[in-house]
Design a protein around this motif. Structure first.
Motif, PDB file in Angstrom:
ATOM      1  N   ALA A   1     -87.283  21.740  16.308  1.00  0.00           N
ATOM      2  CA  ALA A   1     -86.294  21.746  15.218  1.00  0.00           C
ATOM      3  C   ALA A   1     -86.786  22.602  14.041  1.00  0.00           C
ATOM      4  O   ALA A   1     -86.008  23.348  13.442  1.00  0.00           O
ATOM      5  N   ALA A   2     -88.074  22.515  13.730  1.00  0.00           N
ATOM      6  CA  ALA A   2     -88.625  23.332  12.633  1.00  0.00           C
ATOM      7  C   ALA A   2     -88.522  24.815  12.978  1.00  0.00           C
ATOM      8  O   ALA A   2     -88.122  25.633  12.145  1.00  0.00           O
ATOM      9  N   ALA A   3     -88.857  25.145  14.218  1.00  0.00           N
ATOM     10  CA  ALA A   3     -88.800  26.554  14.635  1.00  0.00           C
ATOM     11  C   ALA A   3     -87.378  27.097  14.583  1.00  0.00           C
ATOM     12  O   ALA A   3     -87.163  28.283  14.326  1.00  0.00           O
ATOM     13  N   ASN A   4     -86.386  26.240  14.814  1.00  0.00           N
ATOM     14  CA  ASN A   4     -84.985  26.686  14.845  1.00  0.00           C
ATOM     15  C   ASN A   4     -84.283  26.586  13.500  1.00  0.00           C
ATOM     16  O   ASN A   4     -83.175  27.105  13.335  1.00  0.00           O
ATOM     17  N   LEU A   5     -84.898  25.898  12.518  1.00  0.00           N
ATOM     18  CA  LEU A   5     -84.178  25.501  11.298  1.00  0.00           C
ATOM     19  C   LEU A   5     -83.519  26.660  10.543  1.00  0.00           C
ATOM     20  O   LEU A   5     -82.303  26.665  10.332  1.00  0.00           O
ATOM     21  N   PHE A   6     -84.303  27.646  10.121  1.00  0.00           N
ATOM     22  CA  PHE A   6     -83.733  28.691   9.270  1.00  0.00           C
ATOM     23  C   PHE A   6     -82.771  29.589  10.044  1.00  0.00           C
ATOM     24  O   PHE A   6     -81.761  30.039   9.519  1.00  0.00           O
ATOM     25  N   ARG A   7     -83.079  29.821  11.331  1.00  0.00           N
ATOM     26  CA  ARG A   7     -82.171  30.611  12.165  1.00  0.00           C
ATOM     27  C   ARG A   7     -80.838  29.868  12.324  1.00  0.00           C
ATOM     28  O   ARG A   7     -79.764  30.469  12.268  1.00  0.00           O
ATOM     29  N   ALA A   8     -80.909  28.549  12.462  1.00  0.00           N
ATOM     30  CA  ALA A   8     -79.691  27.736  12.606  1.00  0.00           C
ATOM     31  C   ALA A   8     -78.863  27.771  11.318  1.00  0.00           C
ATOM     32  O   ALA A   8     -77.633  27.863  11.369  1.00  0.00           O
ATOM     33  N   LEU A   9     -79.524  27.706  10.166  1.00  0.00           N
ATOM     34  CA  LEU A   9     -78.790  27.773   8.893  1.00  0.00           C
ATOM     35  C   LEU A   9     -78.066  29.113   8.767  1.00  0.00           C
ATOM     36  O   LEU A   9     -76.912  29.180   8.328  1.00  0.00           O
ATOM     37  N   ARG A  10     -78.753  30.195   9.159  1.00  0.00           N
ATOM     38  CA  ARG A  10     -78.129  31.525   9.102  1.00  0.00           C
ATOM     39  C   ARG A  10     -76.956  31.623  10.073  1.00  0.00           C
ATOM     40  O   ARG A  10     -75.915  32.172   9.749  1.00  0.00           O
ATOM     41  N   GLU A  11     -77.163  31.093  11.299  1.00  0.00           N
ATOM     42  CA  GLU A  11     -76.110  31.150  12.314  1.00  0.00           C
ATOM     43  C   GLU A  11     -74.892  30.352  11.836  1.00  0.00           C
ATOM     44  O   GLU A  11     -73.746  30.797  11.973  1.00  0.00           O
ATOM     45  N   ALA A  12     -75.127  29.193  11.244  1.00  0.00           N
ATOM     46  CA  ALA A  12     -74.026  28.367  10.726  1.00  0.00           C
ATOM     47  C   ALA A  12     -73.279  29.135   9.636  1.00  0.00           C
ATOM     48  O   ALA A  12     -72.046  29.149   9.610  1.00  0.00           O
TER      49      ALA A  12
END
Ligand code: AMP
Ligand code: MG
Length: 305
Positions: free
Chosen positions: A260-271
């Motif tokens: 989840a930490a590894a995906n966090l900022f990429r997920a915020l950008r994707e959202a």
């Protein structure tokens, strides 16, 4: 010229580079040259009172720049190379200029655990300031493409070191007087205490902790945290199975906090790219690296911790 050679010669010339690390992509400049360091503040739009972390290839250089007591040495031995930044008294202010330290008599040092970062740092030979390569206040970049989107216009070299495996910025521990946990990261409070004993109680240290400013790491859409039941129209960042009619972006289907930490900022950008009315984030357990995730998403939502 290889990507590493291009980055080293840009640093030598006083230019800016993207520095891939295990935490996030940094915006790097030589730490000993105020004319190089000022470009970092300008490219990020970062207030000058925010000190920068100086990255080094080894503990020997760190000890030339800062004063390492027994605690600092023990922590460096235990966690370097790795996602732990140590704040210590400055020894040679010429190697980390006043602007890099925001005029403080202390300096923040880290040796990253990333092969390309270490190649660049070793070949350059000096300290390199490298705050996250985003514009100030925005989510940190964890891929070369995201770094390029944020600050590509300002750099002379943007080497691709792959996706950042940790995904949240380094833990920051101050060793100036009592040891203090200034910023949560992948190296947990418990891991630090296991090496140097108990840490002093938390205290918001104002300008000494720029990571503590409100509305940091923020996408364009408003962010809501601790949401079990996403609302219609929301982009939902899930942690495990989720029922939602709208877009769902998984932080970790198997509820793994490191993933989840590894995906966090990429997920915020994707959202954010979906231009939702709101980004809602599932509750994240506040244990281990979960403390760092919760710290970042609270700030993305505009709460001071
Ligand atoms: P960033 O470069 O945005 O990852 O943030 C740098 C972090 O290092 C901030 O959380 C600061 O609080 C911390 N830091 C850097 N230099 C110092 C210093 N001299 N004293 C205290 N904290 C520092
Ligand atoms: Mg940052």
């Amino acid at each position: 010229m290889s990507a590493v050679e291009a980055a080293v010669s840009a640093l030598q010339a006083g230019g800016l580079i993207h520095l891939p690390t295990e935490t996030v992509y940094g915006l790097g400049a030589r730490a000993d040259d105020p004319e190089a360091v000022i470009k970092v503040f300008e490219a990020k739009g970062r207030p000058r009172f925010n000190p920068l972390i100086v990255h080094v290839a080894d503990t020997a250089l760190a000890e030339r720049i800062g004063v390492f007591d027994d605690r600092a040495l023990a922590l460096a031995k235990a966690f370097w190379p790795g996602p732990l930044t140590l704040v210590v008294p400055v020894r040679d202010a010429g190697l980390a200029c006043d602007l890099a330290r925001a005029g403080l008599d202390s300096v923040a040092l880290r040796m990253p655990a990333h092969a390309m970062a270490l190649d660049i740092l070793r070949d350059f030979g000096g300290g390199v300031v490298a705050p996250s390569a985003n514009r100030s206040g925005r989510p940190s970049p964890t891929t070369q493409a995201d770094a390029f989107e944020e600050t590509g216009a300002f750099v002379q070299a943007s080497p691709d070191g792959g996706d950042c495996p940790v995904g949240v910025e380094s833990t920051v521990v101050s060793l100036l007087n009592e040891a203090r946990y200034l910023r949560a990261g992948a190296v947990t409070r418990q891991q630090v205490e296991a090496v140097i004993g108990s840490l002093a109680a938390d205290e918001v240290e104002g300008h000494r902790s720029p990571g503590r400013l409100t509305l940091h790491y923020a996408p364009d859409a408003p962010v809501k945290i601790n949401i079990d039941m996403p609302s219609a129209g929301a982009a939902y960042l899930a942690f495990g199975p989720a029922a939602h009619a709208g877009p769902v972006i998984q932080l970790s289907a198997g509820r793994d906090l490191h993933e989840a930490a590894a995906n966090l900022f990429r997920a915020l950008r994707e959202a954010d790219r979906l231009k939702p009315s709101v980004i809602e984030i599932a509750p994240i357990p506040d244990e281990g690296i979960g403390e760092a995730i919760n710290d970042r998403i609270r700030r993305a939502a505009g709460f001071v911790g």
